[in-house]
Design an enzyme around this catalytic site. Structure first.
Site, PDB file in Angstrom:
ATOM      1  N   ASP A 275       0.906  -1.177   0.024  1.00 56.32           N
ATOM      2  CA  ASP A 275       0.060   0.000  -0.021  1.00 56.32           C
ATOM      3  C   ASP A 275       0.874   1.139  -0.032  1.00 56.32           C
ATOM      4  O   ASP A 275       1.888   1.260   0.516  1.00 56.32           O
ATOM      5  CB  ASP A 275      -0.833  -0.037   1.129  1.00 56.32           C
TER       6      ASP A 275
ATOM      7  N   ASP B 286      -1.276  -0.886   6.184  1.00 55.81           N
ATOM      8  CA  ASP B 286      -1.276  -0.337   7.712  1.00 55.81           C
ATOM      9  C   ASP B 286      -2.501  -0.760   8.387  1.00 55.81           C
ATOM     10  O   ASP B 286      -2.725  -0.623   9.509  1.00 55.81           O
ATOM     11  CB  ASP B 286      -1.201   1.140   7.728  1.00 55.81           C
TER      12      ASP B 286
ATOM     13  N   ASP C 137      -6.692  -1.602   4.368  1.00 55.18           N
ATOM     14  CA  ASP C 137      -6.299  -2.392   3.706  1.00 55.18           C
ATOM     15  C   ASP C 137      -6.789  -3.651   4.153  1.00 55.18           C
ATOM     16  O   ASP C 137      -6.388  -4.829   3.610  1.00 55.18           O
ATOM     17  CB  ASP C 137      -4.896  -2.533   3.766  1.00 55.18           C
TER      18      ASP C 137
HETATM   19  P1  ADP Z   1      -5.121   6.214  -0.546  1.00 55.07           P
HETATM   20  O1  ADP Z   1      -5.309   5.547   0.874  1.00 55.07           O
HETATM   21  O2  ADP Z   1      -4.373   5.263  -1.348  1.00 55.07           O
HETATM   22  O3  ADP Z   1      -5.072   7.506  -0.627  1.00 55.07           O
HETATM   23  P2  ADP Z   1      -8.175   6.342  -0.853  1.00 55.07           P
HETATM   24  O4  ADP Z   1      -8.948   5.347  -1.810  1.00 55.07           O
HETATM   25  O5  ADP Z   1      -8.347   6.545   0.423  1.00 55.07           O
HETATM   26  O6  ADP Z   1      -6.683   5.807  -1.330  1.00 55.07           O
HETATM   27  O7  ADP Z   1      -8.183   7.589  -1.749  1.00 55.07           O
HETATM   28  C1  ADP Z   1      -8.054   7.775  -3.363  1.00 55.07           C
HETATM   29  C2  ADP Z   1      -8.194   9.003  -3.718  1.00 55.07           C
HETATM   30  O8  ADP Z   1      -9.738   9.479  -3.504  1.00 55.07           O
HETATM   31  C3  ADP Z   1      -7.512  10.309  -3.201  1.00 55.07           C
HETATM   32  O9  ADP Z   1      -6.242  10.446  -3.405  1.00 55.07           O
HETATM   33  C4  ADP Z   1      -8.202  11.301  -3.408  1.00 55.07           C
HETATM   34  O10 ADP Z   1      -8.145  11.635  -4.798  1.00 55.07           O
HETATM   35  C5  ADP Z   1      -9.731  10.794  -3.288  1.00 55.07           C
HETATM   36  N1  ADP Z   1     -10.353  11.113  -1.967  1.00 55.07           N
HETATM   37  C6  ADP Z   1     -10.424  10.261  -1.243  1.00 55.07           C
HETATM   38  N2  ADP Z   1     -11.146  10.807  -0.075  1.00 55.07           N
HETATM   39  C7  ADP Z   1     -11.103  12.285  -0.174  1.00 55.07           C
HETATM   40  C8  ADP Z   1     -11.433  13.280   0.821  1.00 55.07           C
HETATM   41  N3  ADP Z   1     -11.972  13.121   1.995  1.00 55.07           N
HETATM   42  N4  ADP Z   1     -11.127  14.342   0.071  1.00 55.07           N
HETATM   43  C9  ADP Z   1     -10.518  14.659  -1.087  1.00 55.07           C
HETATM   44  N5  ADP Z   1     -10.348  13.627  -1.768  1.00 55.07           N
HETATM   45  C10 ADP Z   1     -10.626  12.297  -1.417  1.00 55.07           C
HETATM   46 MG    MG Z   2      -3.611   3.616   3.026  1.00 56.06          MG
END
Ligand code: ADP
Ligand code: MG
Length: 726
Positions: free
Chosen positions: A406, A620, A624
């Site tokens: 991750d 983490d 995941d």
């Molecule tokens: P990671 O843990 O790899 O960041 P996520 O699935 O949590 O993956 O998030 C993927 C993408 O979704 C982020 O990079 C962002 O672009 C968007 N995103 C998710 N949650 C938010 C949030 N609360 N505010 C803004 N963008 C968000």
């Molecule tokens: Mg993460």
């Protein structure tokens, strides 16, 4: 690890009495009986280490019923599950075993010396008598208990062989067999005890009392009497007695005892500290968050104990084969007597040879070869802050061909920082300042737990901005969020959010805004768009960009994985392709799977398993979990702070130290090599001796030495893993 379909299963580990003998055939018999109990799915019993681990269906039976089922089989159990593990393999018991070995030796030598000097025969027989009683005591007890479970084990083989030697007038050979037998048994118990105690010593590092602040005064309070919410003080060089959160002061903590990390960790107000670690510099005031028996280190110890009670597949196989093998050796021995006698051979020499064959063919070394190694490996991991949840996972770790990471919080430090707030020119009639844009965004993000959200809120707080209230918050996993602020809907998200969630709405200024977003991402910044909706019209207001520091040891860790022979290394992330690729290039990762929704991470792992068969996933543990559960080996980091990781992962790293990942795979590989060597020694010794006996015969004492020698050798070889440092 396999995902169990219904029903939900629970596991309990019951501490049972340890038994003196060597074999596990009795344990196998108990396993069979328990498997017939209603609601029981899987059982691992070991009399050698004194544990019964039962996986059962919660809705059909209960832990209490199962404990009773064990008792019903005449196996006594220890009732206090919180008692420290080493009460099971107590030192006093070991000492008694050692005394018995000593008496066996004295008896044997007395018998030999007086026999040789032609002294009084009473003394000769007295000496051998002592040797037989003390040398055979534990073996006979074990053999009888196993017989009562209607099974035969290798202890019985040894006792029969010794009595056989006696019956043909070779009392010295029999005594020597019993002496070496009891000596190597004691060594084994010592080895197993060491692997259990290796962990227990951790908790002893914790002080017994804490300096609690009461009305401004420090009072010394025993740790069992400290309550959650109490505040204690530690000075430089002090051991931290309990888990808590720093409320004032700054310093560094040496957390090696818990996490194996050698680098001291800085601590400031708001940071978590752990009992059993050492405060190196600075005075800290700490608020207790967990009672002593729930602390991270107590949990680690109990988890290691549970892990050691789960048998590795190789050991299951060997334990299952013990009884048929023993019966086979008996059959061989009888054949070795009956056939030559029928052909007219002399009784005494035939019998002597059959006894030699029986000793040589006994699988003692085979049986001890696996637990000696696997228990040591689990204990060695525990001391490095690496928790294998069972022996099975040590073996799996040896097989890993591909590793998926991750990104956020695993390869990066997870301390996402807001770097840019950019307002789009002419977005609105009134001019919007970047401060206003940030406070609108922070209003929405105050409702979200996402790391980008937390970074946004922290940045607004740093700049002491007024953050308005937000209502009707909505979150779209992996895409973005929206909420109503000051009667307008604010949308924050990535391109996919604007394509899918706002797909039907014409967004003013979207095309140039997406281009700008790309430029930011090429710089390695994770970026989102902020837009405002009013009467169905959506206008882009601006951009927010973030960075997260790559862990300094990530590149080295990836290189170490390759030198261990890992073929393929992948990064999985919800973040965008460009940012992900940049980090991948920096640390040396082969493949990037970006812009994944949480469920797509699982599909990606499944796909990797198709391609590489044995795939480890490192994360983490918070979001995941499904991917960790799908991977062949799920590795969760940061286990000291959270419980979530403990549930879904197969291996838990107590700290955040990436170098422990090559350690896990290295230890797995080293353990597998040790197992191969041990099994080669064990079967090699048997094959060599049996072959020689059949061809030309060897003296019984030589068979005894070869047999017991190989048993001791594999025990010691397994114990070497306790010292594995990676
Ligand atoms: P990671 O843990 O790899 O960041 P996520 O699935 O949590 O993956 O998030 C993927 C993408 O979704 C982020 O990079 C962002 O672009 C968007 N995103 C998710 N949650 C938010 C949030 N609360 N505010 C803004 N963008 C968000
Ligand atoms: Mg993460």
């Amino acid at each position: 690890m396999t995902v169990t379909e219904s029903p939900p299963l629970s596991t309990c580990t019951v501490r049972i009495e340890r038994r003196g003998g060597r074999g596990e055939a009795g344990a196998q018999a108990l396993e069979r009986r328990l498997r017939e109990t209603r609601g029981v799915h899987d059982v691992d019993v070991s009399f050698r280490i004194g544990s019964a681990r039962i996986t059962y269906d919660d809705s059909v039976t209960s832990e209490e019923t199962l404990r009773q089922a064990v008792r019903d089989r005449d196996v006594s159990i220890q009732d206090d599950p919180d008692a420290p593990p080493d009460e099971v393999t107590s030192r006093s018991e070991l000492r008694r075993e050692a005394v018995f070995v000593g008496l066996t030796l004295v008896g044997m030598l007395t018998g030999l010396a007086t026999g040789w000097l032609e002294g009084p025969s009473l003394l000769t027989w007295g000496g051998y008598g002592v040797a037989y009683v003390f040398g055979g005591w534990y073996g006979l007890k074990g053999a009888i208990e196993t017989l009562r479970h209607r099974a035969v084990d290798i202890d019985l083989l040894m006792i029969v062989a010794a009595l056989g030697a006696l019956s043909i007038g070779a009392p010295f050979e029999g005594a020597m067999l019993l002496f070496l037998f009891s000596l190597s048994n004691t060594l084994q118990h010592y080895a197993i005890g060491r692997s259990r105690r290796a962990i227990k010593s951790l908790v002893e590092m914790r002080p017994d009392a804490a300096q609690i602040l009461r009305d401004g005064e420090e009072v010394t309070v025993p740790i069992d009497e400290v309550a959650v919410g109490d505040v204690f003080v530690v000075r430089p060089g002090d051991k931290i007695p309990l888990d808590g959160i720093v409320t004032s002061g700054e310093g560094t903590a040496d957390q090696a005892s818990l996490t194996g990390e050698s680098v001291p960790v800085p601590k400031e107000p708001g940071d978590e500290v752990f009992g059993g670690t050492i405060n190196e510099s600075g005075s800290l005031e700490i608020e207790v968050t967990r009672q002593a028996h729930e602390s991270a280190i107590s949990r680690l110890i109990h988890m290691v104990e549970r892990a050691q009670s789960e048998k590795a597949p190789t050991q299951r196989l060997i334990d299952r084969l013990e009884q048929p093998y023993v019966l086979g050796v008996f059959a061989l021995t009888i054949a070795a007597i009956a056939i030559p006698l029928a052909l007219g051979s002399d009784f005494t020499s035939t019998f002597y040879r059959a006894m030699t064959l029986m000793v040589a063919a006994s699988p003692c070394a085979v049986i001890i070869s696996t637990p000696a190694a696997v228990l040591s490996a689990i204990a060695s991991g525990g001391r490095q802050g690496v928790l294998f949840k069972g022996g099975e996972h040590v073996e799996t770790a040896a097989e890993i061909d591909a590793v998926a990471f991750d990104k956020t919080g695993t390869l990066t430090q997870g301390n996402t920082q807001l770097t840019d707030v950019l307002v789009r020119d002419g977005a609105t009639d009134e001019t919007l300042t970047d401060q206003e844009l940030l406070s609108l965004a922070a209003a929405v993000q105050a409702r979200s737990e996402h790391h980008l959200a937390r970074a946004t809120v922290a940045a607004a707080k740093d700049r002491s901005l007024d953050v308005p209230d937000a209502v009707r918050f909505q979150s779209v996993a992996g895409k973005g969020v929206n909420a109503d602020v000051e009667a307008r809907t604010i949308h924050i998200g990535n391109p996919s959010y604007f394509e899918t969630v706002l797909g039907d709405v014409a967004v003013d200024g979207l095309e140039p805004a997406l281009d700008r977003l790309q430029t930011l991402e090429v710089e390695g910044k994770t970026s989102v768009l902020v837009a405002r909706e009013h009467h169905g019209d959506v206008t882009v207001l601006g951009w927010l960009a973030f960075t997260d520091t790559v862990r300094p040891d990530a590149a080295e860790m990836i290189a170490d994985l390759r030198s261990l022979g890992v073929e393929h290394i992948v990064m999985l992330t919800g973040d965008n392709e460009r940012v992900a690729q940049r980090i991948a290039d920096e640390v040396g990762i082969d493949e990037v799977q970006a812009e994944l929704l949480p469920e797509e991470k699982v599909a990606t792992i499944e796909d990797l398993i198709e391609r590489y068969e044995n795939v480890a996933m490192v994360g983490d543990g918070v979001n995941d979990a499904p991917a960790l559960a799908t991977a062949t080996l799920g590795v969760a980091m940061g286990g000291a702070g959270t419980d979530v990781a403990l549930d879904t992962a197969d291996v838990v790293l107590m700290g955040d130290d990436l170098s422990k990942i090559p350690y896990v795979l290295g230890l797995g590989r080293k353990t597998r090599r040790t197992l191969t060597v041990n099994l080669t020694i064990a079967f090699g010794a048997i094959g060599l001796m049996v072959g020689t006996i059949l061809l030309r015969g060897i003296p019984l004492p030589l068979a005894v030495v070869g047999h017991e020698g190989s048993t001791v050798l594999v025990s010691l070889n397994g114990l070497r893993l306790l010292g594995y440092r990676g």
